[in-house]
Design a protein around this motif. Sequence first.
Motif, PDB file in Angstrom:
ATOM      1  N   SER A   3       0.767  -1.357   0.049  1.00 39.42           N
ATOM      2  CA  SER A   3       0.015   0.158  -0.042  1.00 39.42           C
ATOM      3  C   SER A   3       0.982   1.292  -0.007  1.00 39.42           C
ATOM      4  N   THR A   4       0.335   2.220  -0.300  1.00 38.18           N
ATOM      5  CA  THR A   4       1.128   3.751  -0.449  1.00 38.18           C
ATOM      6  C   THR A   4       1.411   3.975   0.922  1.00 38.18           C
ATOM      7  N   ASN A   5       0.395   3.697   1.880  1.00 42.03           N
ATOM      8  CA  ASN A   5       0.981   3.910   3.308  1.00 42.03           C
ATOM      9  C   ASN A   5       1.999   3.123   3.870  1.00 42.03           C
ATOM     10  N   GLU A   6       2.131   1.774   3.476  1.00 37.30           N
ATOM     11  CA  GLU A   6       3.269   1.013   3.782  1.00 37.30           C
ATOM     12  C   GLU A   6       4.516   1.558   3.386  1.00 37.30           C
ATOM     13  N   ARG A   8       5.220   4.665   2.524  1.00 45.77           N
ATOM     14  CA  ARG A   8       5.626   5.813   3.252  1.00 45.77           C
ATOM     15  C   ARG A   8       6.323   5.576   4.521  1.00 45.77           C
ATOM     16  N   ARG A  31       0.585  -1.476   8.977  1.00 43.32           N
ATOM     17  CA  ARG A  31       0.391  -1.280   7.280  1.00 43.32           C
ATOM     18  C   ARG A  31      -0.788  -0.509   6.914  1.00 43.32           C
ATOM     19  N   ASP A  32      -1.755  -0.483   8.168  1.00 42.01           N
ATOM     20  CA  ASP A  32      -2.990   0.501   8.051  1.00 42.01           C
ATOM     21  C   ASP A  32      -3.004   1.811   8.521  1.00 42.01           C
ATOM     22  N   LEU A  33      -1.814   2.038   8.971  1.00 40.01           N
ATOM     23  CA  LEU A  33      -1.668   3.407   9.639  1.00 40.01           C
ATOM     24  C   LEU A  33      -1.477   4.479   8.391  1.00 40.01           C
ATOM     25  N   ASP A  34      -2.244   5.624   8.631  1.00 41.95           N
ATOM     26  CA  ASP A  34      -2.200   6.626   7.733  1.00 41.95           C
ATOM     27  C   ASP A  34      -1.034   7.724   8.206  1.00 41.95           C
ATOM     28  N   ASP A  36      -0.285  10.494   7.294  1.00 43.29           N
ATOM     29  CA  ASP A  36      -0.760  11.863   7.420  1.00 43.29           C
ATOM     30  C   ASP A  36      -1.676  12.106   8.850  1.00 43.29           C
ATOM     31  N   GLN A  37      -1.930  11.073   9.281  1.00 40.82           N
ATOM     32  CA  GLN A  37      -2.931  11.172  10.508  1.00 40.82           C
ATOM     33  C   GLN A  37      -2.462  10.749  11.861  1.00 40.82           C
TER      34      GLN A  37
END
Length: 167
Positions: A3-6, A8, A31-34, A36-37
């Motif tokens: 994923s993009t978040n992973e 990053r 892996r599910d963490l954003d 930006d948040q």
Amino acid sequence: MTSTNETRIRRAMTNVSKGEANRMTLPAWVRDLDPDQLDDVHGWLDPKAPERGALLVPTDDGPVGIGLRSSAGGARAAAMCALCRTTHTVGGVALFAAPRKGAAGRQGDTVGTYICADLACAQHVRVETATAALKPTPGTTVDERRAGLRERAVEFVGAVTGAIQTA
């Protein structure tokens, strides 16, 4: 699929090589963490290499990841985590070392501190009342403990990266 978040989160790892960051096994919840948040410090142990872990620290410049290695075993007596200031029973705190960023780290220079052995400081600061195994700082609120954790984690990031960060 990554994923993009992973991606990053792996790119945020400042004190390990790109290869080490890519080989790190991230738990599903990480892996599910954003990125930006983020408003809390997140820590985890690598499920495939439990002596290795990571901290993801929110800063004004975005999240910064720090790769860690733990010492063999935890503290042999009750001890306090230097980041969340929670007191644990025997084995609940371990010495973690983080290689310094750049050439110094490649030459073996590290920064070490005592941290919750499970790297779950964000959960420990949310404990409302003391238990037999876990004692939060007396006389403080959850919000005060969360703010203190973030402040001390940012200071640790600064020691590892050689940069002064603001919370």
